[in-house]
Design an enzyme around this catalytic site. Sequence first.
Site, mmCIF file in Angstrom:
data_model
loop_
_atom_site.group_PDB
_atom_site.id
_atom_site.type_symbol
_atom_site.label_atom_id
_atom_site.label_comp_id
_atom_site.label_asym_id
_atom_site.label_seq_id
_atom_site.Cartn_x
_atom_site.Cartn_y
_atom_site.Cartn_z
ATOM 1 N N ASP A 34 0.810 -1.227 0.000
ATOM 2 C CA ASP A 34 0.000 0.000 0.000
ATOM 3 C C ASP A 34 0.839 1.270 0.000
ATOM 4 O OD1 ASP A 34 -2.220 -1.675 0.111
ATOM 5 O OD2 ASP A 34 -2.181 -1.720 2.299
ATOM 6 N N GLU A 35 1.960 1.232 -0.686
ATOM 7 C CA GLU A 35 2.840 2.412 -0.759
ATOM 8 C C GLU A 35 2.374 3.407 -1.826
ATOM 9 O OE1 GLU A 35 3.895 -0.714 -1.189
ATOM 10 O OE2 GLU A 35 5.375 -1.214 0.353
ATOM 11 N N LYS A 55 1.690 2.234 -5.046
ATOM 12 C CA LYS A 55 2.318 1.729 -6.272
ATOM 13 C C LYS A 55 1.409 1.950 -7.481
ATOM 14 C CE LYS A 55 2.508 -2.329 -4.330
ATOM 15 N NZ LYS A 55 2.075 -1.990 -2.967
ATOM 16 N N GLY A 56 0.090 1.744 -7.252
ATOM 17 C CA GLY A 56 -0.868 1.862 -8.360
ATOM 18 C C GLY A 56 -0.781 3.216 -9.028
ATOM 19 N N GLY A 92 -4.335 -4.525 -3.777
ATOM 20 C CA GLY A 92 -5.378 -3.524 -4.013
ATOM 21 C C GLY A 92 -4.680 -2.259 -4.444
ATOM 22 N N HIS A 93 -4.684 -1.980 -5.753
ATOM 23 C CA HIS A 93 -3.948 -0.841 -6.297
ATOM 24 C C HIS A 93 -4.935 0.195 -6.813
ATOM 25 C CE1 HIS A 93 -0.315 -3.724 -7.102
ATOM 26 N NE2 HIS A 93 -0.651 -3.628 -5.829
ATOM 27 N N THR A 127 -5.532 -11.780 3.615
ATOM 28 C CA THR A 127 -6.651 -11.125 2.914
ATOM 29 C C THR A 127 -7.767 -12.115 2.590
ATOM 30 O OG1 THR A 127 -5.578 -11.547 0.798
ATOM 31 C CG2 THR A 127 -5.099 -9.429 1.850
ATOM 32 N N GLN A 183 2.164 -6.020 -3.183
ATOM 33 C CA GLN A 183 2.606 -6.063 -1.779
ATOM 34 C C GLN A 183 3.872 -5.210 -1.629
ATOM 35 O OE1 GLN A 183 1.757 -9.616 -3.109
ATOM 36 N NE2 GLN A 183 -0.203 -8.668 -2.717
ATOM 37 N N ARG A 239 -5.588 0.317 8.580
ATOM 38 C CA ARG A 239 -4.164 -0.038 8.548
ATOM 39 C C ARG A 239 -3.483 0.477 9.807
ATOM 40 N NH1 ARG A 239 -3.883 2.216 2.417
ATOM 41 N NH2 ARG A 239 -4.736 0.401 1.358
#
Length: 426
Positions: free
Chosen positions: A8-9, A11-12, A35-36, A125, A223, A304
């Site tokens: 969740d950085e 990336k998407g 999840g992007h 998940t 991830q 989170r």
Amino acid sequence: MIGLQWGDEAKGKLVDLFAADQDIVVRYQGGANAGHTVVVGDKVYKLHHLPSGIVHPHAVAIVGPGVVTNPKTIIGELDSLTSQGVSYQGRLWLSDRSHVVMPWHVLEDQLTDRLSGKDNHIGTTMRGIGPCYRDKVGRSHAIRLGDLSRPEFPRRVEEIVAVKNQMLRSMDPGSAWEPLNAAEITEQYLGYTKILAPMIRETTQWLLDALEAGKRVLFEGAQGALLDIDHGTFPFVTSSNSSGVGICGGSGVPPMWIDKVVGVVKAYSTRVGGGPMATELDNEIGQRIRERGREYGTTTGRPRRCGYLDLVALRYTARLSGVSSLAVMMLDVLSGFDKLEVATAYRIGDEVLERFPSHADDLKQVQPVYETLPGWKEEITTARRWEDLPPNAQAYVRRISAAVGKPVEWVSVGPDRSQTIHLPLK
Ligand code: GDP
Ligand code: IMO
Ligand code: MG
């Protein structure tokens, strides 16, 4: 493009930006656990399984051999892309070598989670990821995408279902158990195959051909490196090589073709699920980061866990992933803090560690050694040039670069494509 933390950085967002001048975008590990999010103006695309680059109409999207594929999720995602006006015809290929997530994998994931003790609760998940990879490595009960259209498929399902029913029953003898029905599962998966068959093909040699022909290929990591099965915070990890070292194995493209690795860093830390997190803030500051960053899972909706940036972990994962440059994401979330801490070392008792421990129990015990950096008050979501950032925000970014020893090439100050600062490498 590799996430350097626990996923969740953002990336998407970055994949979408980069895909504008790439020919091919490849997902090569993980599956529907990802999840992007891609935001383009008032449109929001949530991608779990397909490469985020698919949003660009010119890009060919590949789901590679190392991905564990859930046909139902892919079909659902294709439907939602179609309803958002994205056409994928003729530019999406699913590797026939990719392993298929079957209904028993999801059940195994749920049961394992329910039966695991408090101390080793991974908090997956529930997408059947671990059990599918386990069957891939075990081989005897594995099904690959290329198997779905073969005449032996119904018999394979029957054989495997017989074993899985016994196994699931013995895992959970107490509860009333609805046995898996091989005929129903076969019919369901043959239905998916009808839809997906035109997209299932050999991709390994196809990709090598494309590279040899001079095509530009972007590998989209899912991830983050701390969730890597071999090098992450085991056992609180995912079941694939989610650091940079996974690109070659998962795609079939050897290292000589990789000429740039962008490490994606969120300006603070988050983690979903169980496992140690040295800089976690289970307090009002953590809550403030969670609310400002809208830190709720894209896949599961779980809040989170939030905390300060961990430079010890980041140095490790940047080296492990062989990054050439960094992208610092979500810097805008940190506006308004008087001061910010970053962990530069860990302490266990009298010992000071500068290296990331290999055992989760050791990581659980460490106390972060913090360096305090001054915060900035200004909102920065409209910054588009380095000069637009307040000096303290610039200093924060510079500190990350110094800790890792790599240049920061991108700074993101909001979810939209446009909210990005590009710092050309000198
Ligand atoms: P991924 O899994 O690495 O692709 O990241 P996620 O999509 O799970 O989570 C990132 C979230 O942050 C998404 O909701 C993005 O739209 C959002 N986002 C991306 N970049 C930024 C940014 O620079 N600032 C803020 N505030 N949000 C961002
Ligand atoms: P993206 O690609 C954050 C976490 C789960 C759990 C552990 C194992 O969006 O960054 P799994 O279902 O893979 O067996 O779960 O890994 N996890 C993620 N956390 N972002 C992700 O993906 C994740 N994918 C898995 O929360 O702790
Ligand atoms: Mg995500």
